[in-house]
Design an enzyme around this catalytic site. Structure first.
Site, PDB file in Angstrom:
ATOM      1  N   ARG A 116      11.570  -1.888  10.815  1.00  0.00           N
ATOM      2  CA  ARG A 116       9.875  -1.127  11.813  1.00  0.00           C
ATOM      3  C   ARG A 116      10.391  -2.368  13.316  1.00  0.00           C
ATOM      4  O   ARG A 116      10.398  -3.806  12.826  1.00  0.00           O
ATOM      5  CB  ARG A 116       9.230  -0.908  11.274  1.00  0.00           C
ATOM      6  CG  ARG A 116       8.716   0.611  10.287  1.00  0.00           C
ATOM      7  CD  ARG A 116       7.497   0.093   9.559  1.00  0.00           C
ATOM      8  NE  ARG A 116       6.583  -0.456   9.836  1.00  0.00           N
ATOM      9  CZ  ARG A 116       5.028  -0.583   9.131  1.00  0.00           C
ATOM     10  NH1 ARG A 116       4.916   0.388   8.373  1.00  0.00           N
ATOM     11  NH2 ARG A 116       3.741  -0.505  10.338  1.00  0.00           N
TER      12      ARG A 116
ATOM     13  N   ARG B  77      -0.377  -8.848  13.656  1.00  0.00           N
ATOM     14  CA  ARG B  77      -0.917  -7.600  12.371  1.00  0.00           C
ATOM     15  C   ARG B  77      -1.378  -8.553  11.856  1.00  0.00           C
ATOM     16  O   ARG B  77      -2.838  -8.242  11.372  1.00  0.00           O
ATOM     17  CB  ARG B  77       0.299  -7.177  11.819  1.00  0.00           C
ATOM     18  CG  ARG B  77       0.503  -6.097  13.180  1.00  0.00           C
ATOM     19  CD  ARG B  77       2.053  -5.732  12.820  1.00  0.00           C
ATOM     20  NE  ARG B  77       2.069  -4.268  11.193  1.00  0.00           N
ATOM     21  CZ  ARG B  77       2.929  -4.647  10.147  1.00  0.00           C
ATOM     22  NH1 ARG B  77       4.292  -5.179  10.930  1.00  0.00           N
ATOM     23  NH2 ARG B  77       2.854  -3.828   9.383  1.00  0.00           N
TER      24      ARG B  77
ATOM     25  N   ARG C 199      11.898  -6.979   5.048  1.00  0.00           N
ATOM     26  CA  ARG C 199      11.221  -5.313   5.170  1.00  0.00           C
ATOM     27  C   ARG C 199      12.409  -4.653   6.178  1.00  0.00           C
ATOM     28  O   ARG C 199      12.058  -4.321   6.563  1.00  0.00           O
ATOM     29  CB  ARG C 199       9.984  -4.498   5.223  1.00  0.00           C
ATOM     30  CG  ARG C 199      10.169  -3.466   5.269  1.00  0.00           C
ATOM     31  CD  ARG C 199       8.043  -3.302   4.876  1.00  0.00           C
ATOM     32  NE  ARG C 199       7.167  -3.154   6.148  1.00  0.00           N
ATOM     33  CZ  ARG C 199       6.472  -2.542   6.263  1.00  0.00           C
ATOM     34  NH1 ARG C 199       5.678  -2.598   5.048  1.00  0.00           N
ATOM     35  NH2 ARG C 199       5.617  -2.819   7.077  1.00  0.00           N
TER      36      ARG C 199
ATOM     37  N   ARG D  79      -9.448   1.299   8.388  1.00  0.00           N
ATOM     38  CA  ARG D  79      -9.069   0.425   9.247  1.00  0.00           C
ATOM     39  C   ARG D  79      -9.929  -1.149  10.004  1.00  0.00           C
ATOM     40  O   ARG D  79     -10.173  -2.426  10.192  1.00  0.00           O
ATOM     41  CB  ARG D  79      -7.202  -0.309  10.123  1.00  0.00           C
ATOM     42  CG  ARG D  79      -6.513  -0.188   8.819  1.00  0.00           C
ATOM     43  CD  ARG D  79      -5.169  -0.138  10.496  1.00  0.00           C
ATOM     44  NE  ARG D  79      -4.351  -0.759  10.152  1.00  0.00           N
ATOM     45  CZ  ARG D  79      -3.069  -0.494   9.522  1.00  0.00           C
ATOM     46  NH1 ARG D  79      -3.129   0.634   9.125  1.00  0.00           N
ATOM     47  NH2 ARG D  79      -1.935  -1.255   9.088  1.00  0.00           N
TER      48      ARG D  79
ATOM     49  N   LYS E  50       1.076  -1.261  -0.355  1.00  0.00           N
ATOM     50  CA  LYS E  50      -0.174   0.041   0.252  1.00  0.00           C
ATOM     51  C   LYS E  50       1.277   1.277   0.298  1.00  0.00           C
ATOM     52  O   LYS E  50       0.728   2.103  -1.194  1.00  0.00           O
ATOM     53  CB  LYS E  50      -0.966   0.198   1.784  1.00  0.00           C
ATOM     54  CG  LYS E  50      -1.591  -1.009   1.540  1.00  0.00           C
ATOM     55  CD  LYS E  50      -2.706  -0.838   2.295  1.00  0.00           C
ATOM     56  CE  LYS E  50      -2.324  -0.770   3.727  1.00  0.00           C
ATOM     57  NZ  LYS E  50      -1.346  -1.973   4.775  1.00  0.00           N
TER      58      LYS E  50
HETATM   59  P1  AMP Z   1       0.356   1.389   9.284  1.00  0.00           P
HETATM   60  O1  AMP Z   1       2.314   1.497   8.649  1.00  0.00           O
HETATM   61  O2  AMP Z   1       0.091   1.114   8.148  1.00  0.00           O
HETATM   62  O3  AMP Z   1       1.464  -0.639   8.795  1.00  0.00           O
HETATM   63  O4  AMP Z   1       0.483   1.154  10.371  1.00  0.00           O
HETATM   64  C1  AMP Z   1       1.326   0.185  11.234  1.00  0.00           C
HETATM   65  C2  AMP Z   1       0.425   0.589  12.840  1.00  0.00           C
HETATM   66  O5  AMP Z   1       0.155   2.343  12.966  1.00  0.00           O
HETATM   67  C3  AMP Z   1      -0.104  -0.252  12.978  1.00  0.00           C
HETATM   68  O6  AMP Z   1      -0.324  -1.771  13.514  1.00  0.00           O
HETATM   69  C4  AMP Z   1      -1.738   0.121  13.963  1.00  0.00           C
HETATM   70  O7  AMP Z   1      -0.817   0.169  15.240  1.00  0.00           O
HETATM   71  C5  AMP Z   1      -1.008   1.752  13.977  1.00  0.00           C
HETATM   72  N1  AMP Z   1      -2.593   2.359  12.440  1.00  0.00           N
HETATM   73  C6  AMP Z   1      -2.449   3.212  11.814  1.00  0.00           C
HETATM   74  N2  AMP Z   1      -3.244   3.061  10.369  1.00  0.00           N
HETATM   75  C7  AMP Z   1      -4.338   2.470  12.232  1.00  0.00           C
HETATM   76  C8  AMP Z   1      -6.187   2.578  11.428  1.00  0.00           C
HETATM   77  N3  AMP Z   1      -6.154   3.641  11.034  1.00  0.00           N
HETATM   78  N4  AMP Z   1      -6.449   2.701  13.237  1.00  0.00           N
HETATM   79  C9  AMP Z   1      -5.805   1.659  13.461  1.00  0.00           C
HETATM   80  N5  AMP Z   1      -4.503   1.539  14.155  1.00  0.00           N
HETATM   81  C10 AMP Z   1      -3.135   2.131  12.688  1.00  0.00           C
END
Ligand code: AMP
Length: 216
Positions: A156, A167, A127, A90, A15
């Site tokens: 990360r 996740r 990654r 999400r 994404k």
């Molecule tokens: P990402 O970089 O999109 O994988 O997001 C990393 C982490 O941020 C996720 O595993 C969640 O803990 C938090 N996070 C990001 N976007 C959201 C969202 N829309 N709703 C809830 N938690 C989020």
């Protein structure tokens, strides 16, 4: 017409990579809620302090907080010609709130990047993120610096295998119901995200043109 787009899919589907390419191509902002939260963690704000433990456990930050962040971001003038949301919504509650926030604006386009779990697990645990330019790369034997800028690569904290498993579980439980939420809309398309990034990018462009042609 504005392109108001959600790049949807499980963690590791690509994404961020596709959203950033598309945003650069179209001159519209990429809004990554994960990046917004990571920046808050880095700068030690109240939001960052609250989000860090949740993110490190692979869980979701509360809908209230996330909807507040996105509502504020989408209220800024630079989203008038469109935006690419990456990592939001999400949950069904977030998607419902997003419909409310966007009421009266160009209808959402939703592209789902579909990738099998086994491949996601491999991609996420390999990654690495460049500490200099933010490029996302796959770690390989002996590769420790960024090919683009030469800075070091970091992992990360939520890309460790135990957190990745959580996740993916959270994705299937709380986020994948959004496919049913969006699937019946005319501006929804599924894309095979297991293809190489350039092929996915071409499919993204094609899907946007097809959706625009069919629904405008
Ligand atoms: P990402 O970089 O999109 O994988 O997001 C990393 C982490 O941020 C996720 O595993 C969640 O803990 C938090 N996070 C990001 N976007 C959201 C969202 N829309 N709703 C809830 N938690 C989020």
């Amino acid at each position: 017409m504005a392109i108001n787009l959600v790049m949807f899919g499980p963690p590791g589907a690509g994404k961020g990579t596709q959203a950033s390419r598309l945003a650069a191509e179209r001159g519209i902002p990429q809004i990554s809620t994960g990046d917004i939260l990571r920046e808050a963690v880095q700068s030690g704000t109240e939001l960052g302090r609250r989000a860090q433990a949740v993110m490190d456990a692979g869980e979701l930050v509360s809908d209230d907080i996330m909807v507040g962040i996105v509502r504020e971001r989408l209220g800024r003038a630079d989203t008038a010609a469109g935006f690419v949301l990456d990592g939001f919504p999400r949950t069904v509650a977030q998607a419902t709130a997003l419909d409310g926030i966007l009421d009266g604006r160009t209808a959402l386009m939703v592209l789902e990047l579909a990738v099998p779990d086994q491949e996601l697990m491999e991609r996420l645990t390999r990654r690495r993120v460049c500490a200099g330019c933010g490029a996302i790369v796959a770690s390989g034997e002996g590769v420790e610096t960024c090919e683009r800028c030469g800075a070091g690569l970091t992992q990360r904290s939520d890309d460790r295998p135990d957190v990745v498993r959580e996740r993916l579980r959270v994705y299937h439980q709380q986020t994948s119901p959004l496919v049913a939420f969006y699937r019946t809309r005319p501006r929804f398309r599924e894309i095979d995200g297991s293809q190489p990034p350039d092929v996915v990018a071409a499919a993204v462009r094609q899907a946007i043109d097809a959706v625009d042609g069919a629904t405008s």
